[in-house]
Design a protein around this motif. Structure first.
Motif, mmCIF file in Angstrom:
data_model
loop_
_atom_site.group_PDB
_atom_site.id
_atom_site.type_symbol
_atom_site.label_atom_id
_atom_site.label_comp_id
_atom_site.label_asym_id
_atom_site.label_seq_id
_atom_site.Cartn_x
_atom_site.Cartn_y
_atom_site.Cartn_z
ATOM 1 N N GLU A 1 0.810 -1.221 0.000
ATOM 2 C CA GLU A 1 0.000 0.000 0.000
ATOM 3 C C GLU A 1 0.843 1.270 0.000
ATOM 4 O O GLU A 1 0.364 2.318 -0.425
ATOM 5 C CB GLU A 1 -0.934 0.002 1.217
ATOM 6 C CG GLU A 1 -2.078 -0.985 1.111
ATOM 7 C CD GLU A 1 -3.080 -0.813 2.234
ATOM 8 O OE1 GLU A 1 -2.691 -0.245 3.275
ATOM 9 O OE2 GLU A 1 -4.230 -1.228 2.069
ATOM 10 N N VAL A 2 2.099 1.183 0.454
ATOM 11 C CA VAL A 2 2.939 2.375 0.506
ATOM 12 C C VAL A 2 3.202 2.892 -0.906
ATOM 13 O O VAL A 2 2.960 4.059 -1.222
ATOM 14 C CB VAL A 2 4.261 2.073 1.242
ATOM 15 C CG1 VAL A 2 5.193 3.281 1.177
ATOM 16 C CG2 VAL A 2 3.998 1.693 2.692
ATOM 17 N N LYS A 3 3.683 2.012 -1.787
ATOM 18 C CA LYS A 3 3.962 2.424 -3.168
ATOM 19 C C LYS A 3 2.675 2.768 -3.907
ATOM 20 O O LYS A 3 2.622 3.712 -4.694
ATOM 21 C CB LYS A 3 4.712 1.313 -3.903
ATOM 22 C CG LYS A 3 5.220 1.736 -5.277
ATOM 23 C CD LYS A 3 6.117 0.687 -5.887
ATOM 24 C CE LYS A 3 6.678 1.168 -7.223
ATOM 25 N NZ LYS A 3 7.586 0.155 -7.825
ATOM 26 N N GLU A 4 1.621 2.002 -3.627
ATOM 27 C CA GLU A 4 0.330 2.276 -4.258
ATOM 28 C C GLU A 4 -0.196 3.651 -3.863
ATOM 29 O O GLU A 4 -0.705 4.406 -4.706
ATOM 30 C CB GLU A 4 -0.669 1.190 -3.853
ATOM 31 C CG GLU A 4 -2.053 1.341 -4.442
ATOM 32 C CD GLU A 4 -2.984 0.241 -3.964
ATOM 33 O OE1 GLU A 4 -3.972 0.563 -3.282
ATOM 34 O OE2 GLU A 4 -2.719 -0.933 -4.238
ATOM 35 N N PHE A 5 -0.053 3.999 -2.599
ATOM 36 C CA PHE A 5 -0.514 5.309 -2.135
ATOM 37 C C PHE A 5 0.289 6.432 -2.787
ATOM 38 O O PHE A 5 -0.270 7.439 -3.231
ATOM 39 C CB PHE A 5 -0.395 5.393 -0.611
ATOM 40 C CG PHE A 5 -0.902 6.688 -0.022
ATOM 41 C CD1 PHE A 5 -2.223 6.809 0.363
ATOM 42 C CD2 PHE A 5 -0.065 7.780 0.130
ATOM 43 C CE1 PHE A 5 -2.701 8.002 0.897
ATOM 44 C CE2 PHE A 5 -0.526 8.965 0.658
ATOM 45 C CZ PHE A 5 -1.853 9.072 1.043
ATOM 46 N N ILE A 6 1.601 6.253 -2.885
ATOM 47 C CA ILE A 6 2.461 7.312 -3.412
ATOM 48 C C ILE A 6 2.234 7.513 -4.906
ATOM 49 O O ILE A 6 2.115 8.647 -5.383
ATOM 50 C CB ILE A 6 3.936 6.978 -3.125
ATOM 51 C CG1 ILE A 6 4.199 7.011 -1.611
ATOM 52 C CG2 ILE A 6 4.865 7.947 -3.839
ATOM 53 C CD1 ILE A 6 5.542 6.481 -1.213
ATOM 54 N N GLU A 7 2.157 6.429 -5.677
ATOM 55 C CA GLU A 7 2.103 6.547 -7.130
ATOM 56 C C GLU A 7 0.686 6.718 -7.657
ATOM 57 O O GLU A 7 0.463 7.494 -8.596
ATOM 58 C CB GLU A 7 2.760 5.323 -7.769
ATOM 59 C CG GLU A 7 4.253 5.219 -7.470
ATOM 60 C CD GLU A 7 4.914 4.099 -8.244
ATOM 61 O OE1 GLU A 7 4.199 3.353 -8.945
ATOM 62 O OE2 GLU A 7 6.153 3.953 -8.135
ATOM 63 N N ASP A 8 -0.280 5.989 -7.099
ATOM 64 C CA ASP A 8 -1.639 6.002 -7.651
ATOM 65 C C ASP A 8 -2.548 7.003 -6.951
ATOM 66 O O ASP A 8 -3.254 7.774 -7.597
ATOM 67 C CB ASP A 8 -2.254 4.595 -7.580
ATOM 68 C CG ASP A 8 -1.474 3.578 -8.394
ATOM 69 O OD1 ASP A 8 -0.771 4.007 -9.335
ATOM 70 O OD2 ASP A 8 -1.550 2.371 -8.104
ATOM 71 N N ILE A 9 -2.551 6.977 -5.618
ATOM 72 C CA ILE A 9 -3.482 7.821 -4.867
ATOM 73 C C ILE A 9 -2.933 9.235 -4.731
ATOM 74 O O ILE A 9 -3.628 10.219 -4.991
ATOM 75 C CB ILE A 9 -3.766 7.200 -3.484
ATOM 76 C CG1 ILE A 9 -4.408 5.816 -3.654
ATOM 77 C CG2 ILE A 9 -4.665 8.108 -2.668
ATOM 78 C CD1 ILE A 9 -4.681 5.092 -2.350
ATOM 79 N N LEU A 10 -1.648 9.356 -4.358
ATOM 80 C CA LEU A 10 -1.055 10.676 -4.176
ATOM 81 C C LEU A 10 -0.784 11.336 -5.523
ATOM 82 O O LEU A 10 -1.168 12.484 -5.755
ATOM 83 C CB LEU A 10 0.235 10.551 -3.363
ATOM 84 C CG LEU A 10 0.826 11.805 -2.731
ATOM 85 C CD1 LEU A 10 -0.173 12.445 -1.797
ATOM 86 C CD2 LEU A 10 2.100 11.459 -1.975
ATOM 87 N N GLY A 11 -0.133 10.621 -6.427
ATOM 88 C CA GLY A 11 0.139 11.144 -7.758
ATOM 89 C C GLY A 11 1.281 12.146 -7.769
ATOM 90 O O GLY A 11 1.705 12.647 -6.722
ATOM 91 N N PRO A 12 1.813 12.459 -8.952
ATOM 92 C CA PRO A 12 2.955 13.387 -9.041
ATOM 93 C C PRO A 12 2.644 14.778 -8.498
ATOM 94 O O PRO A 12 3.486 15.401 -7.847
ATOM 95 C CB PRO A 12 3.244 13.433 -10.550
ATOM 96 C CG PRO A 12 2.614 12.197 -11.111
ATOM 97 C CD PRO A 12 1.422 11.916 -10.260
ATOM 98 N N GLU A 13 1.436 15.277 -8.756
ATOM 99 C CA GLU A 13 1.084 16.629 -8.305
ATOM 100 C C GLU A 13 1.024 16.712 -6.789
ATOM 101 O O GLU A 13 1.529 17.656 -6.176
ATOM 102 C CB GLU A 13 -0.257 17.033 -8.917
ATOM 103 C CG GLU A 13 -0.674 18.464 -8.580
ATOM 104 C CD GLU A 13 -2.003 18.838 -9.210
ATOM 105 O OE1 GLU A 13 -2.546 19.893 -8.838
ATOM 106 O OE2 GLU A 13 -2.497 18.085 -10.063
#
Length: 453
Positions: A199-211
């Motif tokens: 979930e850590v990588k999923e949160f950073i890349e998918d949920i959080l996003g670059p912006e």
């Protein structure tokens, strides 16, 4: 010899030479706790242990007589009896500065994102200070979080501490990501404590996003991290938020989760012999929770603010869990996520009937409060009679208020739902809420004139 003795006696007594660190030895390992003798170190300082696989760093978490209790920050491997224990006489150092933005670190400040070391422009040693409660500014301004259900019905103020109560798999991490992207805060600090590593990588890349990541600092201590690292992860998140607050920034702190912090402290406290109290939680847990939560909030003078969302994992969806009950008492409001709503595809699954913001009257006007109160009353009235409505036992016209609630329910549901990638600013949220309220008023006028709704 006499001259030498006179020289020694003539030395100034106020000059003290640095005391050398004396190495001790490891005498016992019980579970995750290491016991050492022969050396002295302050609680919270770091000791280095010589193992078969190199050095292992551990923090002093307690002592009894001449015995030190140590807790390693990583997995124990190669530890042998009588291993050398060297007190380093220091605590973990976190690199403070704007260079933290966009980075992912662990509980002691080590980068996890593979982007190299965090090099600050100057060696900043930040020590947070406890704020006088009378020096804090009052919560007077609302905070736009980009979620219309929260902006409209459970309005949050700058400097407020909110609890996000939910069971596992109800969508709290997704809601945190939505608030991260939609918030107008200057800096976002995200603490992912005790979550699954996936979930850590999923949160950073998918949920959080670059912006969202560009103005965020992520502190990750997943479920397989040591209890000390999970404990440090929460405290590091608060310390980073305090640093940016002292720079005059408005900070949004998202801590997932407060329950994992309590569980980590329970593991450490029980390991060093503290007796359990409520449902296995020792007293130190309930002392540390308010100490952690009270660090968030508005600053004073030229300081900024820390608006904090602490997620609380309600085991078995029990809101009377000791940690949930304690957190609810020390927070400035709570948002409850409902599993039934999530199972029905209603996202975010916010139960407005059980959720409340204690500072909402201070950051909104009377019109806003009236609209939010009316919508909550309609929602509550419908839920109280849902079973009768479902089985067809309720006859239309028996209760005019319930007729209004039944008619307005689809419009209210549409307002409360939002897609994961959507962002609704505060003004847009208010306009949509006014449309639902105006619909309610139009239906009420039709009803008063003798028509049916």
């Amino acid at each position: 010899m006499r001259n030498f003795s006179g020289f020694i006696n003539g030395l100034k007594t106020d000059v003290q030479l640095p005391r050398p660190n004396v190495a001790g030895k490891l005498v016992r390992v019980v579970g995750l706790t290491l016991e050492a003798v022969g050396c002295r170190a302050a609680v919270g300082s770091i000791c280095r242990i010589d193992t078969c696989n190199g050095y292992l760093d551990a923090e002093v978490v307690g002592f009894a007589g001449d015995k030190l209790y140590l807790m390693p920050s990583e997995e124990m491997k190669g530890v042998i009896p009588g291993a050398k224990v060297i007190p380093l006489g220091e605590t973990s150092q976190i690199p403070f500065g704007p260079q933290l933005l966009g980075r992912v670190i662990d509980g002691i400040g080590t980068p996890l994102d593979g982007l190299g070391p965090i090099i600050t422009s100057s060696d900043v040693h930040f020590v947070p200070k406890r704020l006088n409660p009378l020096s804090r500014r009052q919560v007077k301004d609302y905070l736009d979080v980009g979620v219309k259900a929260i902006n409209g019905i459970i309005t949050v103020g700058k400097g407020q501490r909110m609890g996000l109560f939910a069971g596992s798999g109800v969508g709290k991490s997704v809601l945190l990501g939505m608030m991260t992207r939609g918030s107008v805060a200057d800096v976002v600090v995200v603490g992912l404590i005790g979550e699954r590593g996936r979930e850590v990588k999923e949160f950073i890349e998918d949920i959080l996003g670059p912006e969202g990541r560009a103005r965020s600092v992520v502190v990750a201590a997943p479920a397989d991290a040591s209890p000390l690292m999970r404990l440090k992860g929460c405290e590091t998140s608060l310390t980073i938020a305090e640093y940016f607050r002292d720079q005059g920034k408005d900070v949004l702190l998202l801590m997932d989760s407060l329950t994992r912090y309590a569980q980590a402290q329970r593991e450490i406290a029980l390991a060093i012999g503290e007796p359990p109290a409520t449902k296995g939680y020792p007293p130190s847990v309930f002392a540390k929770l308010p100490a952690l939560v009270e660090r968030a909030g508005n600053g004073g003078g030229h300081q900024g603010s820390i608006t904090a969302f602490f997620t609380v994992l309600t085991e078995g969806d029990d809101l009377q869990d000791p940690i949930a009950d304690s957190a609810r008492a020390i927070l400035d409001g709570h948002i409850v996520l409902n599993r039934e709503l999530a199972d029905a595809g209603h996202y975010p699954a916010i139960d407005i009937q059980k959720s409340i913001s204690r500072v909402m009257p201070m950051v909104t006007d009377e019109e806003h409060m009236m609209m939010a109160r009316t919508m909550k009353q309609c929602y509550d009235l419908y839920l109280q009679n849902r079973d009768l409505i479902t089985i067809g036992a309720y006859q239309k016209g028996a209760d005019p208020r319930l007729d209004l609630a039944i008619t307005i329910k689809p419009f209210l549901d549409n307002f409360l739902q939002q897609k994961m990638k959507e962002v609704f600013p505060y003004e847009t949220s208010m306009e949509l809420l006014r449309q639902v309220a105006q619909k309610y008023l139009d239906l009420a006028k039709i009803q008063q004139s003798g028509g049916t709704v």
